[in-house]
Design a protein around this motif. Structure first.
Motif, short mmCIF file in Angstrom:
data_model
loop_
_atom_site.label_atom_id
_atom_site.label_comp_id
_atom_site.label_asym_id
_atom_site.label_seq_id
_atom_site.Cartn_x
_atom_site.Cartn_y
_atom_site.Cartn_z
N LYS A 170 40.96 35.96 39.81
CA LYS A 170 40.42 34.62 39.58
C LYS A 170 41.08 34.04 38.34
N VAL A 171 41.88 33.00 38.54
CA VAL A 171 42.62 32.36 37.45
C VAL A 171 42.11 30.93 37.29
N VAL A 172 41.91 30.52 36.05
CA VAL A 172 41.55 29.14 35.77
C VAL A 172 42.58 28.59 34.78
N TYR A 187 39.77 38.90 28.66
CA TYR A 187 40.45 37.98 29.58
C TYR A 187 41.96 38.08 29.40
N ASN A 188 42.70 37.97 30.50
CA ASN A 188 44.15 37.80 30.43
C ASN A 188 44.43 36.38 29.99
N ARG A 234 51.48 35.05 41.10
CA ARG A 234 51.44 36.51 41.31
C ARG A 234 50.01 37.06 41.20
N LEU A 235 49.29 36.58 40.19
CA LEU A 235 47.91 37.04 40.01
C LEU A 235 47.01 36.60 41.17
N LYS A 236 47.23 35.41 41.67
CA LYS A 236 46.43 34.93 42.81
C LYS A 236 46.70 35.77 44.05
N TYR A 237 47.95 36.18 44.25
CA TYR A 237 48.26 37.07 45.37
C TYR A 237 47.54 38.41 45.22
N LYS A 238 47.28 38.80 44.00
CA LYS A 238 46.56 40.05 43.74
C LYS A 238 45.04 39.86 43.84
N GLY A 239 44.61 38.62 44.12
CA GLY A 239 43.19 38.37 44.27
C GLY A 239 42.45 38.12 42.97
N ILE A 248 35.88 35.33 35.69
CA ILE A 248 37.24 34.82 35.61
C ILE A 248 38.10 35.94 35.04
N ASN A 249 39.27 36.13 35.61
CA ASN A 249 40.16 37.19 35.18
C ASN A 249 41.19 36.70 34.16
#
Length: 188
Positions: free
Chosen positions: A34-36, A111-112, A27-32, A85-86
């Motif tokens: 940056k997830v690691v 950070y989330n 879901r976060l990637k669809y929102k654009g 990074i988000n």
């Protein structure tokens, strides 16, 4: 800047904790965003460089032994890529040294955080690093599995071997070594 979140998915083995983590990441990637993602280096059950769910969902992940490696990775990535990074996602957090201290620090820095982990071992001993993170969570979801002896929700993990004399690799184990159990079938 939006308020960060700290999602923790806990429960027994086979409770779809990793599936929930993967859904959050997707879901976060669809929102654009940056997830690691990170996973313990010792966990080689499905893939060496991926977080994998029991239903075959995967994402690329960095393998670490100590959570301090997360801080180094973030620092290097943000400096080299010039991109913040988000979100930090961690699977099987209970296996990573210092994970509680590092993730709490990252959360305080904005950070989330998304964590998937069992919260106690097969002998009912809570993992300290997981207990330490719970007060900081903005969302805690206990993810029950289905008891292998009946159709009730299972909140406990039963070892099917002598866990006291097992090697570290045996303790990590998979489907044939552990079963989710409901209250009745765990304590019988």
């Amino acid at each position: 800047m939006m308020n960060p979140f700290f999602n923790i998915y806990i429960g027994p083995m086979f409770g779809a904790k990793t599936t929930r983590l993967l859904a959050d990441v997707d879901r976060l990637k669809y929102k654009g965003r940056k997830v690691v993602a990170f996973k313990p280096d010792i966990d080689k059950r499905y893939a060496e460089d991926k977080i994998s769910s029991h239903n075959n969902g995967t994402i690329e992940a960095y393998c670490i032994n100590d959570a301090e490696e997360i801080l180094s990775f973030i620092s290097q990535h943000e400096e080299i890529e010039n991109e913040r990074i988000n979100t930090i996602a961690i699977d099987e957090a209970f296996m990573i040294n210092n994970i509680d201290k590092v993730l709490i620090k990252c959360f305080r820095l904005g950070y989330n955080i998304i964590v998937a982990s069992i919260q106690m071992d097969a002998n009912e001993k809570p993992f300290e690093n997981i207990k330490n993170m719970l007060p900081f969570a903005t969302k805690i979801e206990v993810c029950p599995a289905v008891c292998t002896k009946c159709d009730q929700d299972a909140y406990y993990t039963k070892a099917l071997f002598d866990i006291e004399n097992a090697t570290q690799e045996e303790k990590i184990g998979a489907k044939d070594m552990y079963e989710p159990r409901c209250y009745t079938h765990y304590y019988k």
